[in-house]
Design a protein around this motif. Structure first.
Motif, PDB file in Angstrom:
ATOM      1  N   ASP A 150      15.267  68.060-128.479  1.00 45.82           N
ATOM      2  CA  ASP A 150      15.324  69.489-128.209  1.00 45.82           C
ATOM      3  C   ASP A 150      14.715  70.188-129.443  1.00 45.82           C
ATOM      4  O   ASP A 150      14.525  69.560-130.491  1.00 45.82           O
ATOM      5  CB  ASP A 150      16.798  69.881-128.014  1.00 45.82           C
ATOM      6  CG  ASP A 150      16.980  71.377-127.954  1.00 45.82           C
ATOM      7  OD1 ASP A 150      16.361  72.012-127.093  1.00 45.82           O
ATOM      8  OD2 ASP A 150      17.735  71.921-128.795  1.00 45.82           O
TER       9      ASP A 150
ATOM     10  N   ASP B 191      14.971  74.298-130.530  1.00 47.56           N
ATOM     11  CA  ASP B 191      15.771  75.350-131.178  1.00 47.56           C
ATOM     12  C   ASP B 191      17.203  74.866-131.418  1.00 47.56           C
ATOM     13  O   ASP B 191      17.880  74.420-130.487  1.00 47.56           O
ATOM     14  CB  ASP B 191      15.819  76.614-130.306  1.00 47.56           C
ATOM     15  CG  ASP B 191      14.468  77.295-130.198  1.00 47.56           C
ATOM     16  OD1 ASP B 191      13.735  77.339-131.191  1.00 47.56           O
ATOM     17  OD2 ASP B 191      14.154  77.800-129.098  1.00 47.56           O
ATOM     18  N   GLY B 192      17.655  74.949-132.640  1.00 45.47           N
ATOM     19  CA  GLY B 192      19.020  74.539-132.959  1.00 45.47           C
ATOM     20  C   GLY B 192      19.155  73.043-133.176  1.00 45.47           C
ATOM     21  O   GLY B 192      20.240  72.572-133.515  1.00 45.47           O
ATOM     22  N   THR B 193      18.060  72.294-132.950  1.00 44.05           N
ATOM     23  CA  THR B 193      18.094  70.836-133.170  1.00 44.05           C
ATOM     24  C   THR B 193      17.189  70.463-134.333  1.00 44.05           C
ATOM     25  O   THR B 193      17.665  70.062-135.385  1.00 44.05           O
ATOM     26  CB  THR B 193      17.717  70.077-131.882  1.00 44.05           C
ATOM     27  OG1 THR B 193      18.676  70.388-130.877  1.00 44.05           O
ATOM     28  CG2 THR B 193      17.700  68.572-132.121  1.00 44.05           C
TER      29      THR B 193
ATOM     30  N   ASP C  30      21.252  69.860-129.327  1.00 46.51           N
ATOM     31  CA  ASP C  30      22.345  70.554-130.019  1.00 46.51           C
ATOM     32  C   ASP C  30      23.299  71.266-129.074  1.00 46.51           C
ATOM     33  O   ASP C  30      24.280  71.863-129.551  1.00 46.51           O
ATOM     34  CB  ASP C  30      21.787  71.600-130.996  1.00 46.51           C
ATOM     35  CG  ASP C  30      21.183  72.794-130.272  1.00 46.51           C
ATOM     36  OD1 ASP C  30      20.310  72.579-129.407  1.00 46.51           O
ATOM     37  OD2 ASP C  30      21.582  73.937-130.558  1.00 46.51           O
TER      38      ASP C  30
ATOM     39  N   ASP D 124      21.690  70.616-123.258  1.00 46.84           N
ATOM     40  CA  ASP D 124      21.038  69.326-123.535  1.00 46.84           C
ATOM     41  C   ASP D 124      21.903  68.164-123.053  1.00 46.84           C
ATOM     42  O   ASP D 124      21.396  67.193-122.483  1.00 46.84           O
ATOM     43  CB  ASP D 124      20.777  69.178-125.034  1.00 46.84           C
ATOM     44  CG  ASP D 124      19.900  70.282-125.580  1.00 46.84           C
ATOM     45  OD1 ASP D 124      18.994  70.722-124.854  1.00 46.84           O
ATOM     46  OD2 ASP D 124      20.125  70.704-126.732  1.00 46.84           O
TER      47      ASP D 124
HETATM   48 MG   LIG Z   1      18.761  73.756-128.621  1.00 46.84          MG
END
Ligand SMILES: [Mg+2]
Ligand SMILES: O=C(O)COP(=O)(O)O
Length: 212
Positions: A6, A8-10, A163, A167
């Motif tokens: 993933d 964004d945020g990962t 994240d 997911d």
């Molecule tokens: Mg994400």
């Protein structure tokens, strides 16, 4: 092994750029800016859902949705300056590539801004495929885009790293082993998100992959 991430945020903390872009739109309409935590909570289901949650949080009328999304999309590709890879990401990706793993991306961020931010950070060439929220007919948590990403990486065992709740659901529906990065934008406790293993720092990832 085929490893899909993933975005964004990962791999990247992109919320500061997304927040700055959103706040330009809100300021133009006389609305209060988004806080960072609010921004985190709106990310993960793609650009249209982000804009919808932002609009509803500031009580902007539904008829503004199309114009807001068009403005957001127009600024998204160049919203890269405040985004950083999480600590240890660059070294972990390098180690995984050196160990012979095929790497790809499956994100709900539209493909063009996803590629743009990866290129800005010098990471794009490390991925054999980038599947965005607008690359397939459906987006996560539908498993189709995740299958599409793995198909582009050839054959071998599969691992998805993300994240969020979205997911985890995507991996579950695709029947693919899921590793949860706990330092991103998830809304639920780690125990409430189905995962094969969880990690809070990227220097642990090559070891977890080796143990998979
Ligand atoms: Mg994400
Ligand atoms: O919601 C988005 O646009 C992207 O989020 P993702 O990279 O975590 O899928």
């Amino acid at each position: 092994m085929r490893i899909v991430f993933d975005l964004d945020g990962t791999l990247i903390d992109s919320a500061p750029d997304i927040r700055a872009l959103a706040n330009r739109l809100l300021a133009d309409r006389g609305c209060a800016p988004l806080a960072l935590a609010e921004t985190h909570s709106f990310i993960g289901n793609g650009a249209a859902v982000f804009v919808e949650k932002m609009r509803q949080a500031r009580a902007l009328p539904e008829r503004e949705q199309a114009a807001l999304l068009a403005e957001f999309s127009a600024g998204y590709e160049t919203a890269v300056d405040l985004t950083r890879p999480y600590p240890g990401v660059v070294a972990a990706l390098r180690a995984l590539a050196a160990a012979g793993h095929a790497l790809g991306i499956c994100t709900n961020k539209p493909a063009r801004p996803a590629r743009a931010v990866l290129a800005h950070l010098g990471l794009l060439d490390g991925f054999a495929t980038v599947v965005g929220g607008d690359s397939a007919a459906t987006r996560k948590p539908d498993p189709a885009p995740l299958h599409q990403a793995f198909a582009a990486l050839g054959a071998g065992p599969c691992l998805y790293v993300g994240d969020s709740e979205v997911d985890a659901e995507t991996a579950q529906r695709a029947g693919i082993r899921f590793l949860l990065f706990t330092g991103g934008y998830r809304k639920s406790p780690v125990a409430a998100i189905p995962h094969a293993a969880a990690f809070s720092a990227f220097d642990a990832l090559p070891g977890l992959v080796g143990a998979s």
